[in-house]
Design an enzyme around this catalytic site. Structure first.
Site, PDB file in Angstrom:
ATOM      1  N   ARG A  22      -6.047   2.701  11.774  1.00 30.99           N
ATOM      2  CA  ARG A  22      -5.715   1.289  11.984  1.00 30.99           C
ATOM      3  C   ARG A  22      -6.597   0.634  13.034  1.00 30.99           C
ATOM      4  NH1 ARG A  22       0.079   1.500   9.919  1.00 30.99           N
ATOM      5  NH2 ARG A  22       1.179  -0.326  10.611  1.00 30.99           N
ATOM      6  N   LYS A  25       0.814  -1.226   0.000  1.00 32.18           N
ATOM      7  CA  LYS A  25       0.000   0.000   0.000  1.00 32.18           C
ATOM      8  C   LYS A  25       0.841   1.266   0.000  1.00 32.18           C
ATOM      9  CE  LYS A  25      -0.971   0.103   4.974  1.00 32.18           C
ATOM     10  NZ  LYS A  25       0.176  -0.767   5.309  1.00 32.18           N
TER      11      LYS A  25
HETATM   12  P1  AMP Z   1       4.083   1.231   9.365  1.00 30.76           P
HETATM   13  O1  AMP Z   1       5.284   1.912   8.810  1.00 30.76           O
HETATM   14  O2  AMP Z   1       2.797   1.730   8.785  1.00 30.76           O
HETATM   15  O3  AMP Z   1       4.184  -0.272   9.310  1.00 30.76           O
HETATM   16  O4  AMP Z   1       4.035   1.620  10.922  1.00 30.76           O
HETATM   17  C1  AMP Z   1       5.100   1.314  11.797  1.00 30.76           C
HETATM   18  C2  AMP Z   1       4.589   1.304  13.233  1.00 30.76           C
HETATM   19  O5  AMP Z   1       4.095   2.597  13.574  1.00 30.76           O
HETATM   20  C3  AMP Z   1       3.440   0.358  13.505  1.00 30.76           C
HETATM   21  O6  AMP Z   1       3.865  -0.975  13.757  1.00 30.76           O
HETATM   22  C4  AMP Z   1       2.808   1.013  14.739  1.00 30.76           C
HETATM   23  O7  AMP Z   1       3.582   0.758  15.914  1.00 30.76           O
HETATM   24  C5  AMP Z   1       2.946   2.488  14.424  1.00 30.76           C
HETATM   25  N1  AMP Z   1       1.768   3.000  13.684  1.00 30.76           N
HETATM   26  C6  AMP Z   1       1.713   3.427  12.382  1.00 30.76           C
HETATM   27  N2  AMP Z   1       0.472   3.809  12.061  1.00 30.76           N
HETATM   28  C7  AMP Z   1      -0.291   3.614  13.161  1.00 30.76           C
HETATM   29  C8  AMP Z   1      -1.666   3.808  13.459  1.00 30.76           C
HETATM   30  N3  AMP Z   1      -2.538   4.265  12.541  1.00 30.76           N
HETATM   31  N4  AMP Z   1      -2.099   3.478  14.705  1.00 30.76           N
HETATM   32  C9  AMP Z   1      -1.258   3.026  15.639  1.00 30.76           C
HETATM   33  N5  AMP Z   1       0.042   2.788  15.434  1.00 30.76           N
HETATM   34  C10 AMP Z   1       0.539   3.099  14.201  1.00 30.76           C
END
Ligand code: AMP
Length: 221
Positions: free
Chosen positions: A92, A17
């Site tokens: 999320r 994504k």
């Molecule tokens: P990502 O790069 O989108 O995989 O995000 C890395 C980490 O950031 C995730 O594993 C969560 O710990 C935190 N994170 C990112 N987006 C969210 C969200 N919408 N809600 C809560 N935690 C988030």
């Protein structure tokens, strides 16, 4: 039909994504707002939000709803009026989706469409352990099928490319469990709102891009 301009990209980590959000944002002249990138920037800056988020991120669990919701609404507020955006990785949880809806309504805005990128767990793990990201601009690569032109160097900004700490297999498993338990219910939530479009992410990036373009009404003009 005019292309949709306020979008949510939903899907497990490693489903492509982020890559697709980057491509579509560039095509439509809108802005990709990645919640993970926003939190990584906060950490790099050593802000209080960054410090609060660190433990959750390293464990592969979610930062508290009110923390990320505040970060993302602030990011939307920084955009020039009328700018379209793709929310990549946010919301999320259902409470985040509810807060987003209220926050957007307060600003006279709403979401045009939600694209859900579907991929099975075995393929996700395979893709994520091969994922590499730029330490500076956040551009994403894959050692097998989307390698940088020069090993270890970002094509876009020339900075170093690394493996994220939370892209190691043991953390990926936790992130997937977190996704299935807390984020997957959003599929039904947005389906009920008539906004959801599902995409099979197992096709190559170009094929997925074509499907996404059709969904959002990007006619290639
Ligand atoms: P990502 O790069 O989108 O995989 O995000 C890395 C980490 O950031 C995730 O594993 C969560 O710990 C935190 N994170 C990112 N987006 C969210 C969200 N919408 N809600 C809560 N935690 C988030």
């Amino acid at each position: 039909m005019a292309a949709a301009r306020r979008l949510i990209f939903l899907g497990p980590p490693g489903s492509g994504k982020g890559t697709q959000a980057g491509r579509l944002a560039e095509r439509l002249g809108i802005v990709q707002l990645s919640s993970g990138d926003a939190l990584r920037r906060e950490r790099k800056d050593g802000s209080e939000i960054g410090r609060k988020a660190a433990q959750y991120m390293d464990a592969g669990t979610l930062v508290p709803d009110e923390v990320i919701t505040g970060v993302m609404l602030a990011a939307i507020d920084k955009l020039p009026a009328g700018t379209g955006f793709i929310l990549d990785g946010f919301p999320r949880t259902v409470p985040q989706a509810e807060s987003l809806k209220v926050g957007l309504a307060e600003r006279g805005l709403s979401i045009d469409a939600v694209v859900d990128f579907q991929l099975d767990d075995a393929e996700i793990v395979r893709r994520i352990v091969e994922r590499r990201v730029c330490v500076d601009c956040g551009a994403t690569y894959n050692l097998s099928f989307l390698p940088p032109a020069k090993s270890g160097v970002c094509d876009k900004c020339g900075n170093e490319i690394i493996q994220r700490k939370d892209d190691r297999e043991e953390v990926v498993r936790t992130r997937l469990e977190t996704y299935r338990a807390q984020t997957a219910p959003l599929v039904e939530y947005y389906q009920a709102g008539g906004l959801l479009h599902s995409v099979d992410s197992s096709a190559g990036a170009d094929a997925v891009q074509a499907t996404v373009a059709r969904i959002v009404g990007d006619t290639g003009d």
